[in-house]
Design an enzyme around this catalytic site. Structure first.
Site, short mmCIF file in Angstrom:
data_model
loop_
_atom_site.label_atom_id
_atom_site.label_comp_id
_atom_site.label_asym_id
_atom_site.label_seq_id
_atom_site.Cartn_x
_atom_site.Cartn_y
_atom_site.Cartn_z
N SER A 219 11.74 16.44 3.65
CA SER A 219 11.81 15.33 2.65
C SER A 219 11.57 15.97 1.24
CB SER A 219 10.95 14.01 2.87
OG SER A 219 10.83 13.46 1.67
N HIS B 283 15.97 15.05 3.95
CA HIS B 283 15.77 13.81 3.93
C HIS B 283 15.62 13.35 2.39
CE1 HIS B 283 13.89 9.89 5.58
NE2 HIS B 283 13.07 10.29 4.56
N ASP C 162 14.41 10.38 -0.26
CA ASP C 162 13.68 9.03 -0.39
C ASP C 162 14.11 8.26 -1.57
OD1 ASP C 162 11.99 9.15 2.01
OD2 ASP C 162 11.23 10.71 1.27
N MET D 169 13.45 5.34 -3.96
CA MET D 169 12.43 4.02 -3.95
C MET D 169 12.75 3.39 -5.28
SD MET D 169 9.05 5.90 -2.97
CE MET D 169 9.08 7.17 -1.66
N HIS E 237 17.22 7.75 2.82
CA HIS E 237 16.45 6.64 3.04
C HIS E 237 16.03 5.68 1.97
CE1 HIS E 237 12.07 5.53 4.54
NE2 HIS E 237 12.63 4.64 4.77
N MET F 279 14.85 2.85 0.51
CA MET F 279 13.44 2.04 0.26
C MET F 279 13.80 0.91 -0.92
SD MET F 279 10.66 4.62 1.21
CE MET F 279 11.55 6.08 0.88
N MET G 109 8.71 4.11 10.78
CA MET G 109 7.92 4.48 9.41
C MET G 109 6.57 4.76 10.01
SD MET G 109 9.47 5.18 6.69
CE MET G 109 7.90 5.55 6.03
N GLY H 53 6.21 4.46 0.47
CA GLY H 53 6.04 4.58 -0.89
C GLY H 53 5.53 5.92 -1.57
N GLY I 127 4.34 10.03 -0.42
CA GLY I 127 4.18 11.23 0.68
C GLY I 127 2.89 11.62 0.52
N GLY I 128 2.27 12.48 1.62
CA GLY I 128 1.06 12.81 1.73
C GLY I 128 0.22 11.84 2.44
N ASP J 193 8.74 9.09 10.14
CA ASP J 193 8.67 9.71 8.76
C ASP J 193 7.30 9.04 8.29
OD1 ASP J 193 9.06 10.10 6.37
OD2 ASP J 193 10.51 8.54 5.87
N GLY J 194 6.44 9.96 7.66
CA GLY J 194 5.14 9.69 7.31
C GLY J 194 3.94 10.40 8.04
N GLY J 195 3.36 11.56 7.58
CA GLY J 195 2.25 12.09 8.08
C GLY J 195 2.69 12.99 9.12
C1 DX5 Z 1 7.43 7.90 2.31
C2 DX5 Z 1 8.75 8.46 2.45
C3 DX5 Z 1 8.64 9.83 3.53
C4 DX5 Z 1 7.66 10.67 2.60
C5 DX5 Z 1 6.88 11.60 3.76
O1 DX5 Z 1 7.55 6.64 1.80
O2 DX5 Z 1 9.58 7.92 3.23
O3 DX5 Z 1 9.79 10.36 3.65
O4 DX5 Z 1 8.49 11.91 1.84
O5 DX5 Z 1 6.09 12.33 3.20
P1 DX5 Z 1 4.91 13.09 4.16
O6 DX5 Z 1 5.87 13.98 4.97
O7 DX5 Z 1 4.26 13.82 3.07
O8 DX5 Z 1 4.18 11.99 4.73
ZN ZN Z 2 11.79 8.71 4.02
#
Ligand code: DX5
Ligand code: ZN
Length: 218
Positions: free
Chosen positions: A8, A33, A35, A37, A66, A68, A137, A142, A144-145, A175-177
């Site tokens: 991502s 990927h 994102d 938003m 993706h 959002m 999800m 919203g 990353g990290g 997706d996420g963590g």
């Molecule tokens: C969060 C995004 C993710 C994000 C994941 O809302 O949809 O794609 O980039 O980031 P990490 O891998 O750092 O959790």
């Molecule tokens: Zn995403």
């Protein structure tokens, strides 16, 4: 099982995005990927159509977009026009999921639907015959990290059961963590597409980070 790795770019060094895309490609990434938003469906703002267009010119890999965003119906065609190969909308963002997934397919892209952590897998039973990808999800969308939400494992297992029941080839993306530890667990639960931001682009060696993610399966 063949797994797909989708770094991502939310976590990428945006000043050097071209270099980051090349490193991802050389490291063996399968998809990129992106994102999107809107500051409305989620509390943060990230990328829009021009960024997807720029990434399109910087890589040959499929673009996994993706969305959002609220009112996804207004933007699906635009993202397709600039080169999105996979377009994922949120179940929570539209009362017309069936129509919009059908539209994405008519435009020649793969149609994905994403579920927030609080949205049950059962909400997808009526679109399971048309959807190409389900994005679970594993954090609240919203940023990353963030930390992986544990009950996601059970949800991925439920999703895998549903997909196996219908017998269609549907990607199950998470997706996420996602890092080397959580990756092994989500794959065991039945996911086959890993989105990874921080664990790939936050690492000093992007190529090696992707290779390590792929190796967790071995
Ligand atoms: C969060 C995004 C993710 C994000 C994941 O809302 O949809 O794609 O980039 O980031 P990490 O891998 O750092 O959790
Ligand atoms: Zn995403």
């Amino acid at each position: 099982m063949e797994i797909v790795i989708a770094p991502s770019i939310l976590a990428a060094d945006l000043l050097h995005l071209g270099d980051q895309l090349r490193a991802a490609e050389e490291g063996g990434a399968d998809w990129i990927h992106i994102d999107v938003m809107d500051g409305h469906f989620v509390p943060n703002i990230s990328f829009g159509v021009p960024v997807v267009q720029a990434v399109r010119s910087g890589t040959k890999l499929p673009l996994d977009v993706h969305l959002m965003i609220s009112n996804p119906e207004q933007y699906i065609s635009k993202f397709r026009e600039v080169g999105a190969d996979i377009i994922t909308i949120h179940q929570e963002a539209t009362p017309h999921l069936h129509r919009l997934l059908s539209l994405i397919k008519e435009l020649g892209a793969l149609a994905g639907v994403s579920l927030n952590p609080s949205t049950p897998v059962q909400t997808l039973t009526e679109v399971i015959d048309i959807v190409d990808l389900i994005l679970i999800m594993t954090v609240n969308p919203g940023w990353g990290g963030q930390r992986f939400i544990e009950p996601s494992i059970r949800k991925i297992e439920q999703c895998r059961r549903l997909v196996n029941e219908v017998g269609r080839n549907i990607y199950i993306e998470v997706d996420g963590g996602i890092d080397n530890t959580t990756a092994a667990r989500v794959l065991a639960a039945g996911a086959n597409v890993l989105v990874a931001g921080t664990s790939v682009f936050g690492s000093k060696d992007v190529k090696q980070a992707i290779q390590k993610l792929r190796d967790v399966q071995k």
